[in-house]
Write an enzyme that holds these catalytic residues in place. Structure first.
Site, PDB file in Angstrom:
ATOM      1  N   ASP A 173      -6.982  14.596  -4.441  1.00 10.34           N
ATOM      2  CA  ASP A 173      -7.534  13.525  -3.623  1.00 10.34           C
ATOM      3  C   ASP A 173      -6.506  12.553  -3.060  1.00 10.34           C
ATOM      4  O   ASP A 173      -6.873  11.551  -2.452  1.00 10.34           O
ATOM      5  CB  ASP A 173      -8.589  12.749  -4.436  1.00 10.34           C
ATOM      6  CG  ASP A 173      -9.458  11.879  -3.548  1.00 10.34           C
ATOM      7  OD1 ASP A 173      -9.743  12.295  -2.414  1.00 10.34           O
ATOM      8  OD2 ASP A 173      -9.857  10.787  -3.985  1.00 10.34           O
ATOM      9  N   CYS A 176     -20.672   1.984   4.503  1.00  6.29           N
ATOM     10  CA  CYS A 176     -20.799   2.459   3.123  1.00  6.29           C
ATOM     11  C   CYS A 176     -20.271   1.417   2.137  1.00  6.29           C
ATOM     12  O   CYS A 176     -19.167   0.879   2.312  1.00  6.29           O
ATOM     13  CB  CYS A 176     -20.030   3.769   2.970  1.00  6.29           C
ATOM     14  SG  CYS A 176     -19.961   4.407   1.292  1.00  6.29           S
TER      15      CYS A 176
END
Length: 388
Positions: free
Chosen positions: A139, A219
């Protein structure tokens, strides 16, 4: 098509055994050319500005969409997933407004650190067995782990854009090993969302303009983590007591009924991060913040952004008992903190007290952004008075 030789079988057997030993719930293989639609979808995401201030996504666009562009020598991509399923539905904490809700994934050690060391061990075993070269990613590099995981059969990208597994629900950490070894790819997983839209309905800020599409700018995870500035006024009430990330769309997924709680002790939640008191968190200066969140992914956003988040939660808590601590933060060194304190205080103090506080603070405030917060708060109070 790649041929399943005895050596290939033995190497895959080694990978499976080592992955299980290292605590991974799933291991699967795909080819570097298995995500042909990813580049165009990513380009559309960036072109529409849905990435917000995450400029690194645009900067790495070419490499991110194609594993071979990132590393031309790669021949196989091994995708590994670690279960971090929570013991309880994390949304239960949202009703306790005096507590801060930290996203499940961030309640203990940074998963990047936990997984990367284990992936390196497995990668070393691959090289010892088959030679060649490997690269490990968790990631932090321009790798599209979710499309690769779907191609490898780990799960599918649900309507909330996160990976969903029939065995583990929405609670999987992903990592990958790129290798020059030739491995046989596993079968792609089909989409099993069907007509369900529970994850989309659960979003507090309407961050999904359509199924399978996310506008990160709306978000809560983006707003509380990636966003470096003030949280836009339109989202503050919807954030509630979420002080780092948001689990609502993940927790709403019906496939979670098949998920098991993470058994690995290192992934279990720290007791002091299950439901921390806002009053305790408001006391954190930089040194205390760094100590408290040592080894945690929360530490990466820094104390000022974190306290900004806690102040938004304090304002939503509407407990006058927090007013004293919030007032103290009006003189904080960080304009980001002072601005959030203004908004919180406007919801904690009676109108007359807030106006008196504004008279004093505005005379001393030298930051235009914080002055604007004061003016917005005062205007909001005036509109309430006249019934707007």
């Amino acid at each position: 098509m790649r041929t399943l030789t005895s050596d290939t079988q033995k190497l895959r057997g080694l990978i499976d055994r080592e992955a299980e030993r290292a605590g991974f719930a799933v291991v699967a293989v795909t080819s570097p050319d298995s995500i042909p639609l990813a580049p165009s979808r990513l380009a559309q995401f960036v072109a529409e500005g849905f990435h917000g201030s995450m400029g690194w996504m645009e900067e790495t666009l070419d490499r991110r969409g194609d594993p071979s562009a990132l590393w031309p020598e790669v021949r196989s991509v091994i995708v590994l997933a670690m279960n971090y399923g929570p013991e309880h539905d994390p949304r239960e904490l949202l009703e306790r407004r005096d507590r801060g809700a930290v996203s499940v994934y961030a309640r203990n050690r940074d998963y990047h650190d936990v997984m990367k060391g284990r992936l390196k061990e497995i990668a070393g075993k691959i090289v010892a067995k088959a030679g060649g070269d490997v690269k490990v990613f968790v990631d932090t590099a321009p790798v599209m782990e979710k499309p690769l995981a779907e191609a490898a059969g780990v799960g599918w990208q649900g309507k909330h854009t996160n990976l969903v597994s029939r065995e583990h629900g929405s609670w999987l950490f992903l990592g990958s090993i790129f290798t020059t070894a030739e491995l046989v790819a596993d079968t792609r997983e089909a989409d099993h969302c069907g007509s369900c839209h529970a994850c989309l309905d659960a979003c507090p800020t309407d961050a999904f303009p359509a199924p399978y599409r996310l506008d990160a700018r709306r978000c809560i995870s983006y707003l509380t983590i990636e966003n470096k500035g003030p949280i836009p006024l339109e989202f503050r009430e919807a954030i509630g007591n979420r002080i780092y990330g948001c689990d609502d769309c993940l927790a709403a997924c019906p496939w979670n009924k098949f998920a098991q709680m993470a058994s690995e002790a290192k992934l279990a939640a720290r007791e002091d991060l299950r439901e921390p008191k806002l009053s305790d968190l408001l006391e954190l200066d930089d040194a205390a913040f760094r100590t408290f969140f040592s080894g945690s992914p929360v530490k990466r956003i820094g104390r000022d952004r974190f306290i900004r988040n806690v102040l938004i939660a304090a304002g939503n808590c509407a407990d006058p008992a927090l007013a004293g601590q919030v007032t103290g933060l009006l003189s904080d060194a960080s304009p980001l903190v002072r601005g959030a304190a203004v908004w919180a205080l406007s919801r904690l103090l009676p109108e007359a007290e807030f106006n008196a506080c504004a008279d004093v603070a505005l005379a001393l405030e030298g930051d235009d952004g914080v002055c604007e917060e004061w003016q917005q708060a005062l205007d909001g109070i005036s509109q309430k008075e006249i019934g707007l």
